[in-house]
Write an enzyme that holds these catalytic residues in place. Structure first.
Site, mmCIF file in Angstrom:
data_model
loop_
_atom_site.group_PDB
_atom_site.id
_atom_site.type_symbol
_atom_site.label_atom_id
_atom_site.label_comp_id
_atom_site.label_asym_id
_atom_site.label_seq_id
_atom_site.Cartn_x
_atom_site.Cartn_y
_atom_site.Cartn_z
ATOM 1 N N GLU A 96 44.188 2.285 72.182
ATOM 2 C CA GLU A 96 45.048 2.965 73.243
ATOM 3 C C GLU A 96 43.187 2.052 74.653
ATOM 4 O O GLU A 96 42.488 2.059 73.700
ATOM 5 C CB GLU A 96 44.582 3.967 73.174
ATOM 6 C CG GLU A 96 45.905 4.984 72.369
ATOM 7 C CD GLU A 96 45.546 6.597 72.032
ATOM 8 O OE1 GLU A 96 44.834 6.765 72.396
ATOM 9 O OE2 GLU A 96 47.073 6.520 71.613
ATOM 10 N N CYS A 142 38.310 2.379 80.343
ATOM 11 C CA CYS A 142 37.763 2.435 78.706
ATOM 12 C C CYS A 142 38.451 1.547 77.881
ATOM 13 O O CYS A 142 39.665 1.405 77.411
ATOM 14 C CB CYS A 142 38.044 3.552 78.229
ATOM 15 S SG CYS A 142 37.187 4.046 76.986
ATOM 16 N N CYS A 149 38.066 3.873 63.633
ATOM 17 C CA CYS A 149 37.130 3.847 63.421
ATOM 18 C C CYS A 149 36.143 4.373 61.919
ATOM 19 O O CYS A 149 37.061 4.868 61.227
ATOM 20 C CB CYS A 149 35.806 4.726 64.145
ATOM 21 S SG CYS A 149 34.353 4.266 64.814
ATOM 22 N N CYS A 153 32.217 10.413 63.115
ATOM 23 C CA CYS A 153 31.594 11.478 64.198
ATOM 24 C C CYS A 153 32.527 12.537 64.254
ATOM 25 O O CYS A 153 33.549 12.520 63.911
ATOM 26 C CB CYS A 153 31.411 10.635 65.544
ATOM 27 S SG CYS A 153 30.263 9.324 66.024
ATOM 28 N N CYS A 156 34.917 13.812 66.555
ATOM 29 C CA CYS A 156 36.128 13.102 67.169
ATOM 30 C C CYS A 156 37.913 12.764 66.772
ATOM 31 O O CYS A 156 37.536 12.532 65.452
ATOM 32 C CB CYS A 156 35.397 10.952 67.329
ATOM 33 S SG CYS A 156 36.033 9.732 68.421
ATOM 34 N N GLY A 200 36.764 2.490 68.248
ATOM 35 C CA GLY A 200 36.022 2.225 67.523
ATOM 36 C C GLY A 200 34.387 2.391 67.936
ATOM 37 O O GLY A 200 34.281 2.396 68.696
ATOM 38 N N SER A 230 28.811 1.521 74.839
ATOM 39 C CA SER A 230 28.169 2.921 73.886
ATOM 40 C C SER A 230 28.255 2.760 72.484
ATOM 41 O O SER A 230 28.886 2.272 71.908
ATOM 42 C CB SER A 230 29.238 3.681 74.090
ATOM 43 O OG SER A 230 28.570 4.945 73.514
ATOM 44 N N SER A 253 25.031 6.816 72.341
ATOM 45 C CA SER A 253 25.192 8.708 71.819
ATOM 46 C C SER A 253 24.285 9.250 70.748
ATOM 47 O O SER A 253 24.158 9.065 69.539
ATOM 48 C CB SER A 253 27.282 8.550 71.317
ATOM 49 O OG SER A 253 28.052 7.976 71.779
ATOM 50 N N ASN A 255 24.021 13.420 71.335
ATOM 51 C CA ASN A 255 24.952 14.091 70.309
ATOM 52 C C ASN A 255 24.361 15.358 69.702
ATOM 53 O O ASN A 255 24.826 15.887 69.473
ATOM 54 C CB ASN A 255 26.520 14.101 70.023
ATOM 55 C CG ASN A 255 26.831 12.616 70.415
ATOM 56 O OD1 ASN A 255 26.716 12.858 71.428
ATOM 57 N ND2 ASN A 255 27.556 11.839 69.654
ATOM 58 N N CYS A 372 37.261 11.250 76.629
ATOM 59 C CA CYS A 372 36.508 11.084 74.924
ATOM 60 C C CYS A 372 36.798 11.609 73.864
ATOM 61 O O CYS A 372 37.309 12.812 74.451
ATOM 62 C CB CYS A 372 34.997 10.783 75.533
ATOM 63 S SG CYS A 372 34.393 10.283 76.820
HETATM 64 N N1 SAH Z 1 31.704 5.325 68.999
HETATM 65 C C1 SAH Z 1 31.070 4.123 70.237
HETATM 66 C C2 SAH Z 1 31.963 4.068 71.314
HETATM 67 C C3 SAH Z 1 32.583 5.267 71.736
HETATM 68 S S1 SAH Z 1 32.174 6.273 72.673
HETATM 69 C C4 SAH Z 1 30.299 5.858 70.357
HETATM 70 O O1 SAH Z 1 30.382 6.466 69.775
HETATM 71 O O2 SAH Z 1 28.917 5.410 71.431
HETATM 72 C C5 SAH Z 1 33.121 7.778 73.037
HETATM 73 C C6 SAH Z 1 31.939 8.933 73.885
HETATM 74 O O3 SAH Z 1 32.587 9.644 73.603
HETATM 75 C C7 SAH Z 1 30.651 8.779 72.652
HETATM 76 O O4 SAH Z 1 30.143 9.735 73.929
HETATM 77 C C8 SAH Z 1 30.886 10.177 71.628
HETATM 78 O O5 SAH Z 1 30.144 11.248 71.200
HETATM 79 C C9 SAH Z 1 31.860 10.766 72.339
HETATM 80 N N2 SAH Z 1 32.958 11.764 72.113
HETATM 81 C C10 SAH Z 1 33.327 11.953 70.681
HETATM 82 N N3 SAH Z 1 34.655 12.858 70.871
HETATM 83 C C11 SAH Z 1 34.637 13.653 71.912
HETATM 84 C C12 SAH Z 1 35.224 14.974 71.997
HETATM 85 N N4 SAH Z 1 35.697 14.828 70.442
HETATM 86 N N5 SAH Z 1 34.823 14.913 72.960
HETATM 87 C C13 SAH Z 1 33.810 14.809 73.927
HETATM 88 N N6 SAH Z 1 33.231 13.291 74.088
HETATM 89 C C14 SAH Z 1 33.857 12.983 72.339
#
Ligand code: SAH
Length: 387
Positions: A96, A142, A149, A153, A156, A200, A230, A253, A255, A372
């Site tokens: 996507e 994006c 991936c 996490c 996600c 990814g 990111s 990230s 988090n 995201c």
């Molecule tokens: N794998 C990389 C690139 C993805 S970026 C990374 O983790 O940075 C995606 C961003 O969205 C990341 O900062 C992640 O923490 C955030 N994210 C993931 N799942 C999410 C969710 N359910 N709601 C809001 N943000 C989310």
């Protein structure tokens, strides 16, 4: 494993293409013609490269050479103007890619601080865009780097897929080409920002990702400061990334505000804990006026307390950094919930009072699972009609 077509032009650098042109016994100026057609005109087939003589087009077709522009399989259009594209590659795998007119309030990508305020430096420059009359002033794409991936996490949706395969450089840059073509826009005339924040982990597909960046800068024409990548925190690659001559800006990230919480939410924290991650971030060679962005997904009652915010402030003390706060975008199979706006604002307040710039990212395209953490090739759960 099946991959992009062996003879795809998209993905080749100028020097790679130049040696092919030589191999074909063609004059060297054909290299520029091919680059122009593939990356700037974004043709779909070799037959469409009108600058080449018909005989050469026929010869290339005979040799099995193709453009390799990925196909748009579906489009989901959000009420807020965001478009989620399902983009398919030659082997049937898909990812996507998201088009966000006006960005997401997190990354202006042009040196301004977008934030969630209306005072972004772009506000008063409606004349700068090819998108004028279309209701947007700049747009952000994006981009995905892998099918699925591997990072796992817990909040996600992409994680639920596991990792299917890496994308090639041509497939990463090709997503951008396909979306630019569909939206009928071209950088640099149109102000297009790229965020490598789709499906990814870009730093687990580092070489292809970096090659795609160079193609996008040199051939497609997107300026470096308009790109942000990111990472979930692949520490050795953060070091490598800092040494690159051409590179996007860096977002990490975060988090979570301490190791116990981060390991729960992001199992990769066992391997690269906060001490290692923050050391890499502190050593990262920043350019003039550049800052590292830390993203922080707020999960109701899990990592969003004032105490958590104070811990984040402590981690970032003295760094040239900013924080992008993202209230959880929910999804099926995700066990967490979205905090109320007041909690998000309170978290932001603590950071700001500690002198750390913090911005709340507006969710974009939540209604079509384009926000995201919601990218999952979700044909099956999409609520909006495909157009
Ligand atoms: N794998 C990389 C690139 C993805 S970026 C990374 O983790 O940075 C995606 C961003 O969205 C990341 O900062 C992640 O923490 C955030 N994210 C993931 N799942 C999410 C969710 N359910 N709601 C809001 N943000 C989310």
């Amino acid at each position: 494993m099946a991959n992009v077509p062996q003879n795809a032009l998209l993905g080749l650098s100028r020097s790679e293409l130049a040696s092919l042109v030589e191999e074909w016994g063609e004059p060297s100026y054909r290299t520029s013609q091919l680059l122009e057609a593939v990356y700037r005109q974004r043709v779909e087939s070799v037959e469409q490269i009108s600058t080449l003589p018909l005989s050469l087009r026929a010869k290339l077709v005979e040799l099995g050479v193709c453009v390799g522009l990925p196909g748009i399989e579906k489009r989901f259009v959000s009420l807020d103007g965001t478009v989620r594209y399902l983009i398919a590659f030659a082997d049937g795998q898909s990812v996507e890619t998201v088009w966000m007119p006006e960005g997401d309030g997190g990354e202006a990508g042009d040196g301004t601080e977008a934030g969630d305020s209306a005072s972004s430096a772009d506000g008063d420059r409606p004349h700068l865009v090819g998108g004028q009359n279309r209701g947007w002033d700049r747009a952000t794409i994006c981009v995905s780097s892998q099918v699925g991936c591997a990072v796992d996490c817990q909040f996600c949706l992409t994680a639920l897929l596991g990792v299917k395969r890496n994308l090639t450089a041509g497939e990463i840059a090709g997503q951008v080409c396909a979306v630019l073509k569909d939206q009928k826009v071209s950088p640099p005339q149109d102000r297009i920002n790229l965020v490598f924040m789709g499906m990814g982990e870009p730093f687990l597909n580092y070489e292809n990702f970096m090659k795609a960046v160079r193609l996008l800068v040199e051939e497609v024409g997107v300026a470096e400061p308009r790109m942000t990548v990111s990472t979930a925190g692949i520490v050795p690659r953060i070091h490598d990334f800092g040494q690159e001559a051409v590179r996007p800006k860096l977002a990490i990230s975060l988090n979570a505000s301490n190791d116990a919480a981060r390991t729960q939410l992001m199992p990769l924290n066992r391997k690269w804990d906060l001490e290692k991650l923050m050391a890499a971030a502190r050593e990262f060679p920043l350019r003039n006026r550049e800052r590292i962005t830390f993203e922080y997904v707020l999960l109701d009652g899990v990592n969003d307390s004032a105490e958590n915010a104070r811990e984040v402030a402590e981690l970032l003390r003295g760094m040239r950094a900013k924080v992008n706060l993202i209230a959880l975008n929910p999804g099926p199979g995700i066990q967490f919930s979205t905090p109320a706006e007041v909690r998000v604002a309170a978290f932001q307040q603590v950071l700001m009072e500690a002198g750390i710039p913090a911005f709340v990212r507006r969710p974009r395209g939540r209604d079509i699972f384009a926000a995201c953490g919601q990218l999952k090739r979700t044909v099956e759960i999409a609520t909006a009609p495909a157009v």
